[in-house]
Scaffold this motif. Structure first.
Motif, PDB file in Angstrom:
ATOM      1  N   ILE A   8       0.766  -1.048   0.019  1.00  0.00           N
ATOM      2  CA  ILE A   8       0.052   0.102  -0.146  1.00  0.00           C
ATOM      3  C   ILE A   8       0.753   1.357   0.076  1.00  0.00           C
ATOM      4  N   ILE A   9       1.837   1.027   0.642  1.00  0.00           N
ATOM      5  CA  ILE A   9       2.754   2.372   0.956  1.00  0.00           C
ATOM      6  C   ILE A   9       3.519   2.543  -0.547  1.00  0.00           C
ATOM      7  N   GLU A  10       3.916   1.334  -0.915  1.00  0.00           N
ATOM      8  CA  GLU A  10       4.509   1.569  -2.289  1.00  0.00           C
ATOM      9  C   GLU A  10       3.709   2.047  -3.360  1.00  0.00           C
ATOM     10  N   THR A  11       2.493   1.597  -3.512  1.00  0.00           N
ATOM     11  CA  THR A  11       1.444   2.008  -4.562  1.00  0.00           C
ATOM     12  C   THR A  11       1.013   3.591  -4.213  1.00  0.00           C
ATOM     13  N   GLU A  12       0.920   3.974  -2.931  1.00  0.00           N
ATOM     14  CA  GLU A  12       0.779   5.529  -2.399  1.00  0.00           C
ATOM     15  C   GLU A  12       1.799   6.368  -3.057  1.00  0.00           C
ATOM     16  N   LYS A  13       3.038   5.920  -2.873  1.00  0.00           N
ATOM     17  CA  LYS A  13       4.311   6.596  -3.490  1.00  0.00           C
ATOM     18  C   LYS A  13       4.298   6.821  -5.038  1.00  0.00           C
ATOM     19  N   GLU A  14       3.978   5.424  -5.541  1.00  0.00           N
ATOM     20  CA  GLU A  14       3.777   5.507  -7.035  1.00  0.00           C
ATOM     21  C   GLU A  14       2.726   6.472  -7.496  1.00  0.00           C
ATOM     22  N   ILE A  15       1.754   6.737  -6.923  1.00  0.00           N
ATOM     23  CA  ILE A  15       0.570   7.589  -7.160  1.00  0.00           C
ATOM     24  C   ILE A  15       0.893   8.799  -6.920  1.00  0.00           C
ATOM     25  N   ARG A  16       1.679   8.895  -5.928  1.00  0.00           N
ATOM     26  CA  ARG A  16       2.053  10.548  -5.663  1.00  0.00           C
ATOM     27  C   ARG A  16       3.212  10.792  -6.872  1.00  0.00           C
ATOM     28  N   ASP A  17       4.179  10.008  -7.142  1.00  0.00           N
ATOM     29  CA  ASP A  17       4.883  10.261  -8.254  1.00  0.00           C
ATOM     30  C   ASP A  17       4.467  10.560  -9.514  1.00  0.00           C
ATOM     31  N   LYS A  18       3.501   9.831  -9.686  1.00  0.00           N
ATOM     32  CA  LYS A  18       2.794   9.952 -10.955  1.00  0.00           C
ATOM     33  C   LYS A  18       2.110  11.174 -11.131  1.00  0.00           C
ATOM     34  N   VAL A  19       1.364  11.585 -10.010  1.00  0.00           N
ATOM     35  CA  VAL A  19       0.758  13.016  -9.717  1.00  0.00           C
ATOM     36  C   VAL A  19       1.569  13.992 -10.143  1.00  0.00           C
ATOM     37  N   GLU A  20       2.850  13.921  -9.402  1.00  0.00           N
ATOM     38  CA  GLU A  20       3.916  15.247  -9.553  1.00  0.00           C
ATOM     39  C   GLU A  20       4.215  15.072 -10.797  1.00  0.00           C
ATOM     40  N   ASP A  21       4.632  14.018 -11.618  1.00  0.00           N
ATOM     41  CA  ASP A  21       4.787  13.923 -12.971  1.00  0.00           C
ATOM     42  C   ASP A  21       3.850  14.751 -13.794  1.00  0.00           C
ATOM     43  N   ALA A  22       2.621  14.398 -13.527  1.00  0.00           N
ATOM     44  CA  ALA A  22       1.623  15.176 -14.265  1.00  0.00           C
ATOM     45  C   ALA A  22       1.404  16.440 -14.233  1.00  0.00           C
ATOM     46  N   HIS A  23       1.707  16.719 -12.752  1.00  0.00           N
ATOM     47  CA  HIS A  23       1.621  18.252 -12.349  1.00  0.00           C
ATOM     48  C   HIS A  23       2.893  18.933 -13.310  1.00  0.00           C
ATOM     49  N   SER A  24       3.845  18.422 -13.206  1.00  0.00           N
ATOM     50  CA  SER A  24       5.044  18.948 -13.832  1.00  0.00           C
ATOM     51  C   SER A  24       4.905  19.183 -15.361  1.00  0.00           C
ATOM     52  N   GLN A  25       4.127  17.975 -16.213  1.00  0.00           N
ATOM     53  CA  GLN A  25       3.907  18.208 -17.377  1.00  0.00           C
ATOM     54  C   GLN A  25       2.835  18.910 -17.884  1.00  0.00           C
ATOM     55  N   ALA A  26       1.935  19.412 -16.867  1.00  0.00           N
ATOM     56  CA  ALA A  26       0.858  20.385 -16.992  1.00  0.00           C
ATOM     57  C   ALA A  26       1.597  21.603 -17.085  1.00  0.00           C
ATOM     58  N   GLN A  27       2.489  21.927 -15.860  1.00  0.00           N
ATOM     59  CA  GLN A  27       3.093  23.340 -16.016  1.00  0.00           C
ATOM     60  C   GLN A  27       3.861  23.499 -17.276  1.00  0.00           C
ATOM     61  N   LYS A  28       4.652  22.406 -17.639  1.00  0.00           N
ATOM     62  CA  LYS A  28       5.303  22.663 -18.981  1.00  0.00           C
ATOM     63  C   LYS A  28       4.360  22.973 -20.056  1.00  0.00           C
ATOM     64  N   ILE A  29       3.127  22.390 -20.304  1.00  0.00           N
ATOM     65  CA  ILE A  29       2.235  22.724 -21.287  1.00  0.00           C
ATOM     66  C   ILE A  29       1.636  24.265 -21.211  1.00  0.00           C
ATOM     67  N   VAL A  30       1.317  24.402 -19.853  1.00  0.00           N
ATOM     68  CA  VAL A  30       0.991  26.077 -19.634  1.00  0.00           C
ATOM     69  C   VAL A  30       2.070  26.978 -19.991  1.00  0.00           C
TER      70      VAL A  30
END
Length: 106
Positions: A8-30
């Motif tokens: 569960i902890i590993e899954t939460e970490k993976e989800i947080r990493d993916k959310v951060e990556d998505a946020h980073s990509q969104a900022q680049k697009i903006v």
């Protein structure tokens, strides 16, 4: 149970990493969209300035041509007026000369 918690902890970490990556990509697009928008605005501003300058130059040339035409019309009218006045002056001088020469004969 430890394995489930660990997973569960590993899954939460993976989800947080993916959310951060998505946020980073969104900022680049903006940022890219904002930069593109500024470029388009600047390009259109420069085009508008060029069109405005061309319009000013064209209207100035047209106004100058009209002014020149009006000046030529006035000059042409002045020449005709001068010729007419010159003829009138010549006639008046002729009458004066006739009057003087006629009175001198008497």
């Amino acid at each position: 149970m430890k394995e489930i918690v660990k997973r569960i902890i590993e899954t939460e970490k993976e989800i947080r990493d993916k959310v951060e990556d998505a946020h980073s990509q969104a900022q680049k697009i903006v940022r890219a969209a904002e930069s593109g928008s500024r470029d388009i605005i600047e390009k259109k501003r420069l085009e508008a300035m060029k069109e405005g300058q061309a319009l000013i130059e064209r209207l100035t040339a047209e106004a100058e041509a009209k002014r020149t035409l009006q000046v030529e019309k006035v000059r042409g009218g002045s020449a005709e007026l001068l010729k007419k006045r010159s003829k009138e002056v010549d006639r008046a001088v002729g009458r004066i000369v006739d009057m003087v020469t006629d009175s001198g004969k008497a």
